[in-house]
Design a protein around this motif. Structure first.
Motif, short mmCIF file in Angstrom:
data_model
loop_
_atom_site.label_atom_id
_atom_site.label_comp_id
_atom_site.label_asym_id
_atom_site.label_seq_id
_atom_site.Cartn_x
_atom_site.Cartn_y
_atom_site.Cartn_z
N ASP A 102 3.91 5.44 48.18
CA ASP A 102 3.98 4.86 46.70
C ASP A 102 2.75 3.55 46.60
O ASP A 102 2.37 3.10 46.04
N ALA A 103 2.83 3.51 48.26
CA ALA A 103 2.58 1.88 48.50
C ALA A 103 2.58 0.99 48.04
O ALA A 103 1.30 0.03 47.02
N ASN A 104 3.84 0.54 46.94
CA ASN A 104 3.93 0.33 45.82
C ASN A 104 5.44 -1.14 46.38
O ASN A 104 5.26 -2.03 46.11
N CYS A 131 1.14 -0.15 53.98
CA CYS A 131 0.86 0.96 52.84
C CYS A 131 0.74 0.23 51.58
O CYS A 131 -0.27 -0.46 51.02
N ILE A 132 1.18 -1.08 51.54
CA ILE A 132 1.69 -1.69 50.08
C ILE A 132 0.92 -2.85 50.99
O ILE A 132 -0.20 -3.02 49.62
N ARG A 133 0.82 -3.72 51.75
CA ARG A 133 -0.53 -4.10 51.93
C ARG A 133 -2.13 -3.94 51.91
O ARG A 133 -2.61 -4.19 51.15
N SER A 134 -2.23 -2.86 52.07
CA SER A 134 -3.88 -2.07 52.55
C SER A 134 -3.83 -0.84 51.29
O SER A 134 -4.69 -0.65 51.05
N HIS A 135 -2.59 -0.32 50.53
CA HIS A 135 -2.82 0.27 49.36
C HIS A 135 -3.43 2.00 50.14
O HIS A 135 -4.10 2.59 49.68
N PHE A 136 -2.45 2.37 51.01
CA PHE A 136 -2.83 3.47 51.56
C PHE A 136 -1.63 4.26 51.45
O PHE A 136 -0.51 4.07 51.16
N LYS A 137 -2.69 5.63 50.79
CA LYS A 137 -1.17 6.02 49.91
C LYS A 137 -0.54 7.38 50.76
O LYS A 137 -0.55 8.81 50.43
N GLY A 138 -1.56 7.56 51.71
CA GLY A 138 -1.55 9.04 52.89
C GLY A 138 -0.35 9.39 53.17
O GLY A 138 0.67 8.40 52.75
N GLU A 139 -0.50 10.46 53.57
CA GLU A 139 0.48 10.96 54.79
C GLU A 139 0.59 9.63 55.67
O GLU A 139 0.48 9.11 56.28
N LYS A 178 -12.43 -2.76 52.10
CA LYS A 178 -11.97 -2.21 51.51
C LYS A 178 -13.26 -0.35 50.35
O LYS A 178 -14.20 -1.28 50.38
N GLY A 179 -12.78 0.21 50.19
CA GLY A 179 -13.66 1.16 49.24
C GLY A 179 -14.08 2.32 50.23
O GLY A 179 -14.77 3.34 49.85
N ASP A 180 -14.03 2.07 52.10
CA ASP A 180 -14.28 2.85 52.55
C ASP A 180 -13.92 4.30 52.30
O ASP A 180 -14.25 5.35 53.08
N TYR A 181 -12.90 4.18 51.95
CA TYR A 181 -11.64 5.87 51.87
C TYR A 181 -10.90 5.42 50.54
O TYR A 181 -10.35 4.24 50.21
N GLN A 182 -10.58 6.13 49.83
CA GLN A 182 -9.88 6.47 48.98
C GLN A 182 -8.39 6.76 49.27
O GLN A 182 -8.25 6.46 50.66
N PRO A 183 -7.29 5.17 48.96
CA PRO A 183 -6.31 5.42 48.94
C PRO A 183 -5.33 6.77 49.92
O PRO A 183 -4.62 6.39 50.63
#
Lengths: 208, 374
Positions: free
Chosen positions: B233-235, A127-135, A76-81
């Protein structure tokens, strides 16, 4: 801009009752059926995530592979979402779950099954689990096309659209399943290998 | 310097017309393909959707209806382009959410049927029909599939891996799809009303769209695919982001990739499905990206939601709008029903700015944006 060298920081392959991380076998459970096997993996790795139980088998498989892949690899914190994304592919799209949804139509169509009738839902779950928001993108391929994945991921990393990318294969139909995920980044960490189609195929073929 | 990627030719094949020109003319006249259907094979209740006439597809032997509309759409676009399909420099990209899933309803469930249903099987048949040499690429990423397919094609040409990309998208409506949206209570009981205060859900639609892109400088002067962005969204897997921040990220990425600023954009071709959540999220995202005052339209009350074809059909209509210097209105929209004061186009208007933004969002928390212009 000259292309940067990119690296496979870690890999996870799940197939035929076996879980491999970076080529090392971490778990084996050959007797179980798919459903029981996926639950056994979840329990073996001590995971605690209530959403797991409502996922379809494609999402369970991809999500479990991503958990093993990222454990002790991506902190966590290695990268921005928005700096982390996914490029995945498979052969059977969401057909495994489509058949289950189809069976529900005769009675009462199930919205909780219908939502999983798209292959990219597994990306959404990770993405939901790890909070990834990229492409991200999901492609359908008859067979794992490592060269195509390599080009797509290198475009994203070389153009600084992403700093790290999870890529690979997640496929399931009835009792036949296989996941092969790669974490790709720009750092040549301990044990990292160059990110190439050849190296991806070698890992992919560790299990048939 | 990024290689410039030009739009060479296109086609829209829908219940509203079989060519881009025919579709565009009907849109300018405010026509909609959505009507009420009583069709027990699709639903127990009557429903509103934009469907092809059954008589148009009397035979489905070698090619299914899904494949027939893709072939019809590509055929028209190829004829305009004069492109040689057997050229090694040309790649074929197919976009769809559910392709031939309707075969589950009529055929015996066997391993052979499952192979026939796979999108790779359709892509292979279509590639063979046209004589495309390279391995086809198939995108299936929910309702952003069409935009992702164009972005994928644009990048493959930018890197020089190919020179031309034939990008087609399609979906047809089956009981499988209709019952799913019904189960979600996402369907409007009438014709949908994007961004309106009384909006009450979406309509489904059938159609195909094809766009041919090329990096060949001989097309200089044509409209270009300028930039794209995709985000998650990761939502939530079936509900969009509450803030719209992630679609806004995709929009900002597309604008940066296109090297444009807000003042360069003529209009936004929104996803605008007319569900309560989608339109609210989209308006939030557009406002967050500073595009609140830019005219926007949704074509969902003309076509319904054509799923994997939507990103293509709506981009092609918008390319035609740029050529015609007009912004099309949002059918079904009367009074704004989203929190942010986005500029929903109500009537057809003239525009002189040379670029537009297309947005899309879908299940799995996916968002995409692409910019075209001169």
């Amino acid at each position: 801009m000259p292309p940067q060298i990119t690296y496979i920081t870690s890999s996870c392959v799940i197939s035929q009752g076996i879980v491999l991380k970076d080529g090392k076998q971490l778990f084996e459970n050959k007797a179980a059926d798919v459903q029981a096997f996926l639950l056994a993996v979840y329990q073996h790795f001590g995971l605690n995530y209530s959403k797991f139980y409502k996922m379809d088998n494609l999402s369970k498989l991809g999500w479990l592979a991503s958990e093993v892949l990222l454990d002790n690899t991506l902190k966590k914190g290695d990268y921005q979402p928005e700096e982390v994304g996914l490029v995945l592919a498979n052969r059977n799209s969401s057909l495994d779950n489509d058949l289950k949804y189809f069976d529900s139509i005769k009675d009462i169509p199930s919205p909780s099954l219908f939502v999983y009738t798209l292959p990219n839902i597994v990306i959404g779950e990770i993405c939901i689990r790890s909070h990834f928001k990229g492409e991200h993108a999901f492609y359908i391929q008859e067979n794992f096309d490592a060269g195509f994945i390599e080009n797509q991921v290198n475009y994203l990393l070389n153009n600084n659209i992403l700093q790290a990318c999870i890529c690979g294969w997640v496929d399931i139909l009835a009792d036949h399943y296989k996941a092969a995920l790669f974490l790709v980044g720009k750092q040549n960490n301990d044990g990292a290998i160059p990110f190439s189609a050849e190296n991806m195929n070698a890992v992919f073929n560790q299990l048939t | 310097m990024k290689r410039e990627i030009f739009v060479v030719a296109d086609n829209i094949f829908t219940p509203l017309g079989k060519t881009t020109a025919e579709n565009f003319e009907n849109l300018k006249q405010g026509k909609s393909a959505i009507k009420q259907h009583h069709n027990a094979a699709l639903s127990r209740q009557p429903f509103y959707a934009a469907l092809f006439d059954k008589k148009e597809f009397p035979k489905e032997d070698r090619y299914t209806k899904f494949e027939q509309i893709v072939i019809a759409s590509i055929t028209d676009a190829l004829q305009q382009s004069g492109l040689n399909t057997s050229d090694e420099k040309t790649v074929f990209i197919l976009s769809s959410t559910k392709g031939n899933i309707g075969l589950l309803e009529t055929e015996t469930h066997t391993p052979e049927l499952f192979d026939r249903i796979s999108l790779s099987a359709s892509a292979k048949l279509i590639a063979e029909y046209f004589g495309f040499k390279n391995q086809p690429i198939v995108v299936s990423n929910a309702c952003i599939s069409g935009v992702v397919a164009i972005i994928t094609g644009m990048r493959l040409l930018r890197t020089g891996q190919y020179e031309n990309a034939v990008i087609a998208g399609a979906d047809v409506i089956s009981e499988f799809i209709l019952s799913g949206f019904e189960s979600f209570q996402a369907l409007s009981p009438g014709v949908c009303k994007p961004f309106d205060k009384d909006r009450d859900g979406l309509n489904l639609g059938e159609g195909a769209g094809t766009i041919i892109l090329s990096s060949n400088p001989k097309y200089a002067g044509n409209i270009k695919a300028l930039g794209g962005g995709i985000s998650n969204d990761a939502n939530h897997i079936s509900g969009p982001s509450r803030t719209g921040k992630e679609l806004s990220l995709a929009i900002d990425q597309a604008m940066k990739d296109a090297d444009l600023s807000i003042g360069d954009i003529s209009f936004i071709s929104a996803h605008g499905t007319a569900t309560s959540y989608n339109d609210e999220m989209e308006a939030n995202a557009i406002a967050l990206s500073g595009l609140e005052s830019v005219p926007l339209n949704s074509l969902k009350a003309n076509y319904g939601h054509t799923l994997g074809a939507a990103g293509l059909i709506e981009s092609i209509v918008s390319v035609q709008s740029l050529k015609d210097h007009v912004v099309l209105p949002t059918m079904g929209f009367e009074e704004r029903g989203v929190t942010r004061s986005v500029n929903v186009a109500k009537s057809i208007a003239a525009s002189s700015k040379p670029n537009f933004l297309k947005t899309a969002s879908g299940f799995g928390g996916c968002n995409a944006a692409i910019v075209f212009g001169k």
